[in-house]
Structures are given as structure tokens and as C-alpha cells.
Design a protein around this motif. Structure first.
Motif, mmCIF file in Angstrom:
data_model
loop_
_atom_site.group_PDB
_atom_site.id
_atom_site.type_symbol
_atom_site.label_atom_id
_atom_site.label_comp_id
_atom_site.label_asym_id
_atom_site.label_seq_id
_atom_site.Cartn_x
_atom_site.Cartn_y
_atom_site.Cartn_z
ATOM 1 N N LEU A 77 -94.506 -65.606 -39.946
ATOM 2 C CA LEU A 77 -94.055 -65.454 -41.332
ATOM 3 C C LEU A 77 -92.541 -65.311 -41.474
ATOM 4 C CD1 LEU A 77 -96.912 -63.054 -42.462
ATOM 5 C CD2 LEU A 77 -96.681 -65.482 -43.018
ATOM 6 N N LYS A 78 -91.834 -65.254 -40.363
ATOM 7 C CA LYS A 78 -90.378 -65.105 -40.404
ATOM 8 C C LYS A 78 -89.689 -66.223 -41.187
ATOM 9 C CE LYS A 78 -87.917 -65.815 -36.657
ATOM 10 N NZ LYS A 78 -87.216 -65.659 -35.354
ATOM 11 N N PRO A 79 -90.142 -67.484 -41.084
ATOM 12 C CA PRO A 79 -89.468 -68.535 -41.860
ATOM 13 C C PRO A 79 -89.526 -68.336 -43.377
ATOM 14 C CG PRO A 79 -90.790 -69.505 -40.116
ATOM 15 C CD PRO A 79 -91.151 -68.055 -40.170
ATOM 16 N N VAL A 80 -90.511 -67.581 -43.856
ATOM 17 C CA VAL A 80 -90.630 -67.360 -45.300
ATOM 18 C C VAL A 80 -89.567 -66.349 -45.751
ATOM 19 C CG1 VAL A 80 -92.172 -66.701 -47.193
ATOM 20 C CG2 VAL A 80 -93.109 -67.764 -45.119
ATOM 21 N N ASN A 81 -89.513 -65.204 -45.055
ATOM 22 C CA ASN A 81 -88.520 -64.174 -45.348
ATOM 23 C C ASN A 81 -88.462 -63.249 -44.138
ATOM 24 O OD1 ASN A 81 -87.349 -61.607 -46.247
ATOM 25 N ND2 ASN A 81 -87.429 -62.480 -48.305
ATOM 26 N N GLN A 82 -87.368 -63.338 -43.394
ATOM 27 C CA GLN A 82 -87.270 -62.599 -42.142
ATOM 28 C C GLN A 82 -87.326 -61.090 -42.360
ATOM 29 O OE1 GLN A 82 -83.831 -63.503 -39.770
ATOM 30 N NE2 GLN A 82 -84.509 -62.240 -38.059
ATOM 31 N N GLN A 83 -86.626 -60.587 -43.385
ATOM 32 C CA GLN A 83 -86.591 -59.144 -43.616
ATOM 33 C C GLN A 83 -87.976 -58.597 -43.983
ATOM 34 O OE1 GLN A 83 -84.252 -61.236 -44.923
ATOM 35 N NE2 GLN A 83 -82.620 -60.637 -43.512
ATOM 36 N N LEU A 84 -88.684 -59.289 -44.876
ATOM 37 C CA LEU A 84 -90.014 -58.821 -45.267
ATOM 38 C C LEU A 84 -91.005 -58.935 -44.113
ATOM 39 C CD1 LEU A 84 -90.472 -60.126 -48.931
ATOM 40 C CD2 LEU A 84 -90.101 -57.782 -48.146
ATOM 41 N N TYR A 149 -101.110 -49.665 -42.298
ATOM 42 C CA TYR A 149 -101.731 -50.980 -42.137
ATOM 43 C C TYR A 149 -101.771 -51.713 -43.471
ATOM 44 C CZ TYR A 149 -103.626 -50.302 -37.399
ATOM 45 O OH TYR A 149 -103.779 -50.130 -36.052
ATOM 46 N N GLY A 150 -102.227 -50.995 -44.493
ATOM 47 C CA GLY A 150 -102.373 -51.616 -45.807
ATOM 48 C C GLY A 150 -101.060 -52.138 -46.361
ATOM 49 N N MET A 151 -99.990 -51.368 -46.202
ATOM 50 C CA MET A 151 -98.685 -51.831 -46.677
ATOM 51 C C MET A 151 -98.253 -53.089 -45.923
ATOM 52 S SD MET A 151 -97.772 -50.025 -49.196
ATOM 53 C CE MET A 151 -96.102 -50.666 -49.327
ATOM 54 N N ARG A 156 -97.582 -59.048 -45.807
ATOM 55 C CA ARG A 156 -97.968 -60.298 -45.141
ATOM 56 C C ARG A 156 -98.734 -61.212 -46.085
ATOM 57 N NH1 ARG A 156 -99.877 -56.686 -40.371
ATOM 58 N NH2 ARG A 156 -98.029 -56.616 -39.043
ATOM 59 N N GLY A 157 -99.589 -60.621 -46.915
ATOM 60 C CA GLY A 157 -100.328 -61.431 -47.886
ATOM 61 C C GLY A 157 -99.383 -62.153 -48.837
ATOM 62 N N TYR A 158 -98.367 -61.434 -49.284
ATOM 63 C CA TYR A 158 -97.362 -62.049 -50.160
ATOM 64 C C TYR A 158 -96.648 -63.190 -49.438
ATOM 65 C CZ TYR A 158 -92.842 -62.588 -52.472
ATOM 66 O OH TYR A 158 -91.726 -63.113 -53.067
ATOM 67 N N LEU A 159 -96.253 -62.959 -48.193
ATOM 68 C CA LEU A 159 -95.544 -63.993 -47.430
ATOM 69 C C LEU A 159 -96.434 -65.199 -47.157
ATOM 70 C CD1 LEU A 159 -93.602 -61.750 -44.880
ATOM 71 C CD2 LEU A 159 -92.671 -62.946 -46.875
ATOM 72 N N MET A 160 -97.701 -64.956 -46.852
ATOM 73 C CA MET A 160 -98.632 -66.077 -46.640
ATOM 74 C C MET A 160 -98.789 -66.898 -47.908
ATOM 75 S SD MET A 160 -101.732 -64.530 -44.340
ATOM 76 C CE MET A 160 -101.515 -64.157 -42.614
ATOM 77 N N LYS A 168 -103.148 -70.541 -49.425
ATOM 78 C CA LYS A 168 -102.850 -69.435 -50.338
ATOM 79 C C LYS A 168 -103.984 -68.413 -50.395
ATOM 80 C CE LYS A 168 -99.641 -71.858 -53.435
ATOM 81 N NZ LYS A 168 -98.455 -71.108 -53.019
ATOM 82 N N PHE A 169 -105.226 -68.890 -50.242
ATOM 83 C CA PHE A 169 -106.343 -67.958 -50.336
ATOM 84 C C PHE A 169 -106.306 -66.928 -49.203
ATOM 85 C CE2 PHE A 169 -108.338 -70.811 -47.293
ATOM 86 C CZ PHE A 169 -109.150 -69.963 -46.539
ATOM 87 N N LEU A 170 -105.739 -67.296 -48.045
ATOM 88 C CA LEU A 170 -105.584 -66.321 -46.962
ATOM 89 C C LEU A 170 -104.617 -65.215 -47.363
ATOM 90 C CD1 LEU A 170 -105.443 -68.415 -43.663
ATOM 91 C CD2 LEU A 170 -107.285 -66.958 -44.483
ATOM 92 N N GLY A 171 -103.558 -65.600 -48.054
ATOM 93 C CA GLY A 171 -102.610 -64.604 -48.544
ATOM 94 C C GLY A 171 -103.255 -63.663 -49.538
ATOM 95 N N VAL A 172 -104.068 -64.224 -50.441
ATOM 96 C CA VAL A 172 -104.764 -63.395 -51.428
ATOM 97 C C VAL A 172 -105.734 -62.448 -50.733
ATOM 98 C CG1 VAL A 172 -106.373 -63.428 -53.370
ATOM 99 C CG2 VAL A 172 -104.489 -65.090 -53.277
ATOM 100 N N LEU A 173 -106.497 -62.972 -49.752
ATOM 101 C CA LEU A 173 -107.443 -62.130 -49.018
ATOM 102 C C LEU A 173 -106.733 -60.997 -48.274
ATOM 103 C CD1 LEU A 173 -109.989 -64.695 -47.511
ATOM 104 C CD2 LEU A 173 -110.404 -63.022 -49.305
ATOM 105 N N MET A 174 -105.619 -61.337 -47.612
ATOM 106 C CA MET A 174 -104.897 -60.318 -46.848
ATOM 107 C C MET A 174 -104.312 -59.264 -47.776
ATOM 108 S SD MET A 174 -102.166 -60.622 -43.773
ATOM 109 C CE MET A 174 -103.459 -60.681 -42.553
ATOM 110 N N ALA A 175 -103.737 -59.678 -48.889
ATOM 111 C CA ALA A 175 -103.170 -58.718 -49.838
ATOM 112 C C ALA A 175 -104.263 -57.843 -50.444
ATOM 113 C CB ALA A 175 -102.403 -59.449 -50.936
ATOM 114 N N THR A 176 -105.417 -58.433 -50.738
ATOM 115 C CA THR A 176 -106.539 -57.663 -51.281
ATOM 116 C C THR A 176 -107.026 -56.637 -50.261
ATOM 117 O OG1 THR A 176 -107.211 -59.554 -52.633
ATOM 118 C CG2 THR A 176 -108.848 -57.822 -52.288
ATOM 119 N N GLY A 177 -107.154 -57.073 -49.005
ATOM 120 C CA GLY A 177 -107.542 -56.143 -47.946
ATOM 121 C C GLY A 177 -106.522 -55.033 -47.777
ATOM 122 N N GLY A 178 -105.243 -55.392 -47.845
ATOM 123 C CA GLY A 178 -104.182 -54.393 -47.730
ATOM 124 C C GLY A 178 -104.240 -53.374 -48.850
#
Length: 198
Positions: A77-84, A149-151, A156-160, A168-178
Motif C-alpha cells: 500500500l506504500k504507493p498509494v500513500n507512504q505515510q498512511l 488492529y482495528g485502526m 489499510r481499508g482506505y488505502l486499498m 475496492k470491495f476488499l478495502g470496504v471489507l477491511m475497513a468494516t472489519g477494522g
């Protein structure tokens, strides 16, 4: 960077972590811990000693996978935003560190129950109460680690979702789980009835 290769490795690590963690965090406690009954819980830990140790091994495997995942997901996920991405990795590592420390407490009752000479000044009822207290403390520690973990999962969900190279659905799933981890963690720490259920 080979995105598909990193994603496959992350998927395998997630699966192993889920199975090992489910065994150590859910199956073993459900088999051993009797809510509110210290004597029965202590007796079960003695009777299911090997299973209890396997549960501890499951927690170790889960934490090892989570450390590896922190690095792989950071790179992915570093290519999306390294700091996040780095922030998410830090959240994950702090959560794993807390979880590993709690794992030591998880294993502690076996020492006291297998070597009663260490606690000759305490009655058997007091030792049983200590064991139940440690088991509840593990639940409390897991709740705190789940906040971190949740944070990490939320970030990561946002970055995905923003990546453009991951579904995109993986990002939504990860953010929901978080979000679920964060809500559960806060509920178990701050709502008394959830704390009693730890």
C-alpha cells in the motif's frame, strides 16, 4: 513491485492467522473457560493441558503472521500513500506486541496449576480465583490490542479503496472489519457488562 505476488502472500498469511487465531482465541477458551466458575475453569485447564498449550501455540502463530502482514501490507500500500501505510504498519505492530504480551499471561495459569508448591500460602480456592482473573485479563488485553488492529485495518481499508490496483470491495471489507475491531475493543474496555464477559 509484483502486486499479485504480495497480495497472494498477504492472503495466505491472513488465512493462517485467522485459523490459528480462531483456534487460540475462540475454540480453546470456549472449551476450557467456564464463565464465573473459577474451580471449573482451573479443573478444565488441568484436564485439557495439551489443548490449552495448543491454544497458546495458535496465539503465537497468529502474532507471527501479523508481524509479517504488517510489512507486506506496508509494501503493498506504500504507493498509494507512504505515510498512511506506515501509520497502519505501526498500528499493526503495536497491536501485535500487546497481543504477544497478553499471550504470556494466557500461558501463566499452567505454571501455577502444574506446580502447586509455588503457591503453598494460598488455598486452592484462591489459586482458582487467580486463574480466572488471568483468563479475564487476557480477554481485556485482547480487547485493547484489537483497538490498534482495528485502526490499522481502517487505514489499510482506505488505502486499498483508493489504490486503483486492488478491488475496492476488499478495502470496504477491511475497513468494516477494522471498525468492528475498534467498536468491540471500546465496548469491552468501557462497558462493564462486556468487561465481565472477557
Amino acid at each position: 513491485m509484483n502486486v499479485q505476488r504480495y497480495a497472494r502472500i498477504a492472503g495466505v498469511l491472513f488465512l493462517v492467522s485467522l485459523v490459528a487465531g480462531g483456534f487460540g482465541e475462540a475454540y480453546v477458551p470456549a472449551k476450557v473457560v467456564v464463565s464465573g466458575d473459577a474451580a471449573a475453569t482451573a479443573a478444565n485447564i488441568k484436564a485439557y493441558d495439551f489443548l490449552f498449550r495448543l491454544g497458546f501455540a495458535g496465539l503465537l502463530i497468529e502474532s507471527l503472521c501479523d508481524v509479517s502482514l504488517a510489512l507486506i501490507l506496508y509494501a503493498l500500500l506504500k504507493p498509494v500513500n507512504q505515510q498512511l501505510s506506515l501509520l497502519a504498519a505501526f498500528f499493526g505492530l503495536v497491536g501485535t506486541t500487546l497481543f504477544a504480551a497478553v499471550g504470556l499471561v494466557f500461558f501463566l495459569p499452567t505454571f501455577f496449576l502444574s506446580e502447586p508448591a509455588w503457591l503453598t500460602t494460598f488455598s486452592s480456592d484462591q489459586v482458582n480465583q487467580f486463574v480466572l482473573l488471568w483468563v479475564r485479563f487476557v480477554g481485556f488485553g485482547v480487547a485493547i490490542s484489537s483497538l490498534y488492529y482495528g485502526m490499522g485495518w481502517l487505514v489499510r481499508g482506505y488505502l486499498m479503496f483508493r489504490s486503483g490496483y486492488l478491488p475496492k470491495f476488499l478495502g470496504v471489507l477491511m475497513a468494516t472489519g477494522g471498525l468492528g475491531f475498534v467498536v468491540q475493543g471500546f465496548a469491552r474496555v468501557f462497558v462493564p457488562r462486556f468487561l465481565r464477559a472477557c
